[in-house]
Design a protein around this motif. Structure first.
Motif, PDB file in Angstrom:
ATOM      1  N   ASP A 277       0.828  -1.194   0.000  1.00 54.40           N
ATOM      2  CA  ASP A 277       0.000   0.000   0.000  1.00 54.40           C
ATOM      3  C   ASP A 277       0.863   1.244   0.000  1.00 54.40           C
ATOM      4  O   ASP A 277       1.901   1.304   0.636  1.00 54.40           O
ATOM      5  CB  ASP A 277      -0.914   0.016   1.241  1.00 54.40           C
ATOM      6  CG  ASP A 277      -2.009  -1.022   1.149  1.00 54.40           C
ATOM      7  OD1 ASP A 277      -2.323  -1.444   0.024  1.00 54.40           O
ATOM      8  OD2 ASP A 277      -2.536  -1.411   2.207  1.00 54.40           O
ATOM      9  N   ARG A 278       0.442   2.265  -0.729  1.00 56.04           N
ATOM     10  CA  ARG A 278       1.116   3.555  -0.739  1.00 56.04           C
ATOM     11  C   ARG A 278       0.149   4.591  -0.194  1.00 56.04           C
ATOM     12  O   ARG A 278      -1.066   4.423  -0.253  1.00 56.04           O
ATOM     13  CB  ARG A 278       1.542   3.931  -2.164  1.00 56.04           C
ATOM     14  CG  ARG A 278       2.624   3.053  -2.753  1.00 56.04           C
ATOM     15  CD  ARG A 278       3.010   3.549  -4.135  1.00 56.04           C
ATOM     16  NE  ARG A 278       1.944   3.287  -5.099  1.00 56.04           N
ATOM     17  CZ  ARG A 278       1.948   2.242  -5.922  1.00 56.04           C
ATOM     18  NH1 ARG A 278       2.929   1.374  -5.877  1.00 56.04           N
ATOM     19  NH2 ARG A 278       0.965   2.066  -6.774  1.00 56.04           N
TER      20      ARG A 278
ATOM     21  N   GLY B 196      -2.308   7.358  -0.173  1.00 56.88           N
ATOM     22  CA  GLY B 196      -3.203   7.816  -1.223  1.00 56.88           C
ATOM     23  C   GLY B 196      -3.693   6.719  -2.139  1.00 56.88           C
ATOM     24  O   GLY B 196      -4.494   6.970  -3.038  1.00 56.88           O
ATOM     25  N   SER B 197      -3.204   5.497  -1.950  1.00 59.75           N
ATOM     26  CA  SER B 197      -3.651   4.401  -2.809  1.00 59.75           C
ATOM     27  C   SER B 197      -5.049   3.956  -2.412  1.00 59.75           C
ATOM     28  O   SER B 197      -5.488   4.156  -1.279  1.00 59.75           O
ATOM     29  CB  SER B 197      -2.675   3.236  -2.732  1.00 59.75           C
ATOM     30  OG  SER B 197      -2.673   2.677  -1.432  1.00 59.75           O
ATOM     31  N   TRP B 198      -5.747   3.354  -3.342  1.00 59.37           N
ATOM     32  CA  TRP B 198      -7.113   2.897  -3.091  1.00 59.37           C
ATOM     33  C   TRP B 198      -7.396   1.630  -3.885  1.00 59.37           C
ATOM     34  O   TRP B 198      -6.690   1.303  -4.845  1.00 59.37           O
ATOM     35  CB  TRP B 198      -8.134   3.978  -3.442  1.00 59.37           C
ATOM     36  CG  TRP B 198      -7.947   4.606  -4.803  1.00 59.37           C
ATOM     37  CD1 TRP B 198      -7.325   5.782  -5.081  1.00 59.37           C
ATOM     38  CD2 TRP B 198      -8.367   4.063  -6.062  1.00 59.37           C
ATOM     39  NE1 TRP B 198      -7.334   6.023  -6.437  1.00 59.37           N
ATOM     40  CE2 TRP B 198      -7.971   4.987  -7.059  1.00 59.37           C
ATOM     41  CE3 TRP B 198      -9.040   2.913  -6.446  1.00 59.37           C
ATOM     42  CZ2 TRP B 198      -8.222   4.771  -8.418  1.00 59.37           C
ATOM     43  CZ3 TRP B 198      -9.286   2.691  -7.793  1.00 59.37           C
ATOM     44  CH2 TRP B 198      -8.891   3.621  -8.757  1.00 59.37           C
TER      45      TRP B 198
ATOM     46  N   VAL C  41      -4.358   8.797 -13.295  1.00 54.62           N
ATOM     47  CA  VAL C  41      -4.263   7.732 -12.301  1.00 54.62           C
ATOM     48  C   VAL C  41      -3.576   6.521 -12.929  1.00 54.62           C
ATOM     49  O   VAL C  41      -4.001   6.042 -13.989  1.00 54.62           O
ATOM     50  CB  VAL C  41      -5.652   7.307 -11.792  1.00 54.62           C
ATOM     51  CG1 VAL C  41      -5.514   6.243 -10.697  1.00 54.62           C
ATOM     52  CG2 VAL C  41      -6.439   8.501 -11.289  1.00 54.62           C
TER      53      VAL C  41
ATOM     54  N   ARG D 154      -7.090  -1.018  -8.684  1.00 56.10           N
ATOM     55  CA  ARG D 154      -6.209  -0.338  -7.744  1.00 56.10           C
ATOM     56  C   ARG D 154      -5.618   0.898  -8.404  1.00 56.10           C
ATOM     57  O   ARG D 154      -5.313   0.900  -9.594  1.00 56.10           O
ATOM     58  CB  ARG D 154      -5.070  -1.265  -7.286  1.00 56.10           C
ATOM     59  CG  ARG D 154      -5.531  -2.583  -6.694  1.00 56.10           C
ATOM     60  CD  ARG D 154      -4.372  -3.322  -6.023  1.00 56.10           C
ATOM     61  NE  ARG D 154      -3.250  -3.563  -6.903  1.00 56.10           N
ATOM     62  CZ  ARG D 154      -3.123  -4.635  -7.687  1.00 56.10           C
ATOM     63  NH1 ARG D 154      -4.096  -5.541  -7.726  1.00 56.10           N
ATOM     64  NH2 ARG D 154      -2.049  -4.785  -8.438  1.00 56.10           N
TER      65      ARG D 154
ATOM     66  N   ASP E  53      -3.873   5.238  -7.449  1.00 52.54           N
ATOM     67  CA  ASP E  53      -3.396   6.260  -6.526  1.00 52.54           C
ATOM     68  C   ASP E  53      -3.989   7.601  -6.947  1.00 52.54           C
ATOM     69  O   ASP E  53      -3.806   8.034  -8.081  1.00 52.54           O
ATOM     70  CB  ASP E  53      -1.866   6.371  -6.563  1.00 52.54           C
ATOM     71  CG  ASP E  53      -1.192   5.185  -5.904  1.00 52.54           C
ATOM     72  OD1 ASP E  53      -0.895   5.277  -4.710  1.00 52.54           O
ATOM     73  OD2 ASP E  53      -0.966   4.170  -6.598  1.00 52.54           O
ATOM     74  N   GLY E  54      -4.678   8.270  -6.029  1.00 55.78           N
ATOM     75  CA  GLY E  54      -5.192   9.597  -6.313  1.00 55.78           C
ATOM     76  C   GLY E  54      -6.309   9.578  -7.336  1.00 55.78           C
ATOM     77  O   GLY E  54      -6.953   8.557  -7.589  1.00 55.78           O
TER      78      GLY E  54
ATOM     79  N   ALA F  73       2.227   8.595  -9.069  1.00 60.98           N
ATOM     80  CA  ALA F  73       2.581   7.405  -8.303  1.00 60.98           C
ATOM     81  C   ALA F  73       2.110   6.152  -9.025  1.00 60.98           C
ATOM     82  O   ALA F  73       0.989   6.093  -9.523  1.00 60.98           O
ATOM     83  CB  ALA F  73       1.951   7.481  -6.917  1.00 60.98           C
ATOM     84  N   GLY F  74       2.988   5.164  -9.089  1.00 59.16           N
ATOM     85  CA  GLY F  74       2.626   3.887  -9.694  1.00 59.16           C
ATOM     86  C   GLY F  74       2.811   3.812 -11.183  1.00 59.16           C
ATOM     87  O   GLY F  74       2.565   2.761 -11.786  1.00 59.16           O
TER      88      GLY F  74
END
Length: 311
Positions: free
Chosen positions: A19-20, A22-24, A72, A86, A88-89, A176-177
């Motif tokens: 997990d980072r 802001g990740s969802w 994203v 999955r 981020d942001g 990110a990612g």
């Protein structure tokens, strides 16, 4: 075993990703059965180098998705029961909705099975892949561009051209990612390209270059390529007419985009060579007549015939 095209790598991974901040994660329910294996095979066959990262072993695809609140880096894991999304942001719910459309999560399988299950040609294919979906695309413009690049060439050549285009005119994913993935060029970026430079960078003909520039200019000027027109016959007809008016865009391209991008579940591509071979080598007119029995789910018949032939 799913074949992996040149330029697409599958990297073994162990365990769940860390997990980072802001990740969802979101989950998209699917109407079952859902043929995740065939969907991944379709993604592999069409993956654009540098834009799509497909991991056949994990059943995942990762790419950059643009939403109203930003870009994203999105990973979708396909399983027979659910799509795990999955990122981020950005806007998680917007991405979730996009993924649901992309993979036809809410397919009306009852109608598909009723119509195609009664057909002597399609019934055996339906029995083999009862959960097959009409896999769309997260970007209508990107799909249109790659469809033009794929005219009269192999899928491998199309992917090569698309990768060159993304490398020359796309943007790095500074989110990110992203892990080196690029955004495919948007209509404004491509419309502003110089014809000679575009032709040289991608390695295509002058005629194909003119088509790409005309398509980009039309989309920059307001032509919207997305599934929102599927339930409006007038809007669908208008979009098809505007595409057909572009130089180098013919019925095959428009029919293909109607299915892949515009969300027409009764769309069909009678001029497609692979389809016609799957139907015994008949001509386009005969293919169109044969498909009349598959209304109103001709797009599913198309995908069954394509998938049976290709995979």
């Amino acid at each position: 075993m799913t074949p992996v095209p040149d330029g697409v790598t599958t990297v073994p991974q162990v365990g769940a990703p860390a997990d980072r901040a802001g990740s969802w994660t979101r989950h998209v329910p699917v109407v079952r059965p859902f043929d995740a294996t065939s969907a991944i095979a379709t993604l592999l066959a069409h993956a654009v180098p540098g834009v799509d990262r497909v991991d056949a072993g994990r059943g995942e695809v990762t790419r950059l998705v643009e939403t109203g609140s930003g870009t994203v880096a999105t990973t979708v894991r396909l399983t027979p029961d659910v799509l795990e999304v999955r990122g981020d942001g950005g806007d998680p719910d917007a991405v979730r909705a996009l993924v649901a459309r992309w993979f036809d999560a809410d397919a009306d399988l009852a109608t598909v099975h009723t119509v195609l299950g009664a057909d002597p040609v399609l019934a055996p294919l339906l029995a083999e892949r009862p959960g097959l979906r009409v896999v769309g695309h997260p970007s209508g413009f990107e799909a249109a561009v790659t469809t033009v690049l794929g005219q009269q060439v192999s899928l491998a050549a199309c992917r090569t051209f698309a990768g060159r285009l993304a490398g020359a005119y796309g943007r790095e994913g500074d989110v990110a990612g992203a892990d080196g993935l690029r955004l495919f060029p948007d209509p404004d970026a491509l419309a502003g390209a110089q014809a000679a430079e575009l032709q040289s960078a991608v390695g295509i003909t002058g005629a194909r270059t003119r088509t790409l520039l005309a398509l980009a200019a039309a989309c920059a000027d307001g032509l919207v390529l997305g599934p929102q027109v599927a339930d409006d016959p007038a809007a669908l007809a208008d979009t098809r007419a505007r595409l057909l008016a572009l130089p180098g865009v013919g019925p095959w391209t428009v029919d293909y985009l109607s299915v892949k991008v515009l969300g027409d579940r009764d769309g069909f591509v009678p001029g497609d060579l692979v389809l016609r071979k799957a139907l015994g080598g008949i001509d386009a007119r005969a293919a169109a007549r044969t498909a009349e029995a598959w209304a109103p789910v001709r797009a599913y018949a198309l995908f069954h015939l394509w998938t049976h032939t290709a995979y």
